[in-house]
Design a protein around this motif. Structure first.
Motif, short mmCIF file in Angstrom:
data_model
loop_
_atom_site.label_atom_id
_atom_site.label_comp_id
_atom_site.label_asym_id
_atom_site.label_seq_id
_atom_site.Cartn_x
_atom_site.Cartn_y
_atom_site.Cartn_z
N LEU A 1 42.76 36.69 47.12
CA LEU A 1 41.36 37.08 46.87
C LEU A 1 40.68 36.65 47.96
O LEU A 1 39.79 37.48 48.39
CB LEU A 1 41.08 36.60 45.41
CG LEU A 1 41.78 37.34 44.37
CD1 LEU A 1 41.36 36.52 42.87
CD2 LEU A 1 41.19 38.60 44.16
N PHE A 2 40.67 35.52 48.24
CA PHE A 2 40.02 34.86 49.53
C PHE A 2 40.12 35.77 50.67
O PHE A 2 38.85 36.19 51.32
CB PHE A 2 40.21 33.42 49.74
CG PHE A 2 39.42 33.06 51.02
CD1 PHE A 2 37.94 32.79 51.03
CD2 PHE A 2 39.95 32.83 52.17
CE1 PHE A 2 37.66 32.28 52.16
CE2 PHE A 2 39.28 32.36 53.31
CZ PHE A 2 38.13 32.01 53.08
N GLU B 1 37.20 47.03 36.15
CA GLU B 1 38.68 46.53 36.05
C GLU B 1 38.88 45.23 36.27
O GLU B 1 37.86 44.50 37.28
CB GLU B 1 39.26 47.52 37.23
CG GLU B 1 40.66 47.21 37.38
CD GLU B 1 41.58 47.70 38.65
OE1 GLU B 1 42.79 47.95 38.87
OE2 GLU B 1 40.60 48.16 39.45
N MET B 2 39.64 44.36 35.59
CA MET B 2 39.88 43.05 35.93
C MET B 2 41.34 42.83 36.43
O MET B 2 42.28 43.16 36.31
CB MET B 2 40.01 42.15 34.47
CG MET B 2 40.01 40.61 34.69
SD MET B 2 40.50 39.77 33.02
CE MET B 2 38.92 39.83 32.47
N VAL B 3 41.22 41.91 37.66
CA VAL B 3 42.33 41.82 38.32
C VAL B 3 42.40 40.18 38.53
O VAL B 3 41.48 39.52 38.78
CB VAL B 3 42.07 42.18 39.94
CG1 VAL B 3 43.47 41.89 40.70
CG2 VAL B 3 42.24 43.71 39.76
N VAL B 4 43.55 39.61 37.99
CA VAL B 4 43.96 38.23 38.24
C VAL B 4 44.88 38.21 39.38
O VAL B 4 46.26 38.72 39.32
CB VAL B 4 44.43 37.47 36.81
CG1 VAL B 4 45.13 36.11 37.13
CG2 VAL B 4 43.60 37.66 35.62
N VAL C 1 34.15 29.71 44.19
CA VAL C 1 34.98 30.77 43.62
C VAL C 1 36.42 30.80 43.58
O VAL C 1 37.02 31.08 42.69
CB VAL C 1 34.22 31.92 44.47
CG1 VAL C 1 35.06 33.47 43.83
CG2 VAL C 1 32.82 32.10 44.45
N PHE C 2 36.98 30.27 44.54
CA PHE C 2 38.38 30.60 44.66
C PHE C 2 39.18 29.18 44.44
O PHE C 2 40.19 28.78 45.24
CB PHE C 2 38.66 31.00 46.02
CG PHE C 2 38.18 32.40 46.18
CD1 PHE C 2 38.67 33.57 45.79
CD2 PHE C 2 37.31 32.48 47.27
CE1 PHE C 2 37.98 34.66 45.74
CE2 PHE C 2 36.74 33.88 47.44
CZ PHE C 2 36.85 34.81 46.71
#
Length: 190
Positions: free
Chosen positions: A68-69, A59-62, A84-85
């Motif tokens: 997200l962090f 699953e891709m989540v934007v 990453v963030f």
């Protein structure tokens, strides 16, 4: 008018907490998370990629980097916040064969879109951050089905030889007895 602003902020805060909790729930179910900079991928190809990822058991989540962090704060990924963030970030959660999903990400996204890049990854069960090169190395591994086929081939070979040997013993005994019987007949006729 001031009460309205407070209500909106409260709703926004509740929505953000809900999103963070959703990311954490996905993380609990996943075995691998790949962080992707999806710069240069338009909406239609992105939705096609999401479907492909779903077919591979992922699953891709934007999402917003700050949310997200916060979801990954208790993991080694938090130590790599700057890598990453920053910039556009998609988190790709693998729930099935992580090798197959990593191959899909490398082959269908990284190789086809020059501006897209892997920012890193996270092996959930090992609680380990992965560099982009390590994620690409996972994509080079044989998939689960390929590994099982190799294993079955390795097991089947010796078993097949043992079967042939065990089958040959009675045949050889039978041929020896038959030759002995013929020799005895020849010896008796002379």
């Amino acid at each position: 008018m001031t009460g309205y602003v407070v209500d909106v902020n409260r709703r926004n805060l509740a929505r953000k907490k809900e999103l963070i909790q959703g990311y954490k729930e996905r993380l609990k179910k996943a075995n691998l998370v790949i962080f992707l900079d999806f710069t240069g991928i338009d909406a239609w190809p992105m939705s096609q990629l999401r479907m492909g990822i779903r077919e591979k058991g992922g699953e891709m989540v934007v999402g917003r980097n700050t949310l997200l962090f916060r979801a990954f704060m208790d993991t080694p990924v938090a130590d790599h916040e700057d890598e990453v963030f920053t910039g556009p970030t998609a988190a790709i959660f693998s729930y099935g064969d992580m090798v197959e999903l990593a191959k899909f990400v490398v082959d269908e996204i990284i190789k086809k879109y020059e501006t897209a890049r892997i920012k890193g990854g996270y092996l959930v069960e090992q609680n380990q951050f992965l560099s982009p090169q390590e994620v690409e190395a996972i994509a080079e591994l044989p998939s689960r089905d390929q590994a099982l086929a190799v294993l079955i081939g390795a097991i089947r070979g010796p078993v097949q030889k043992l079967y042939s040997l065990l089958r040959a013993v009675p045949q050889n005994l039978l041929l020896t007895l038959k030759a002995y019987e013929e020799k005895k007949k020849e010896g008796g006729e002379s």
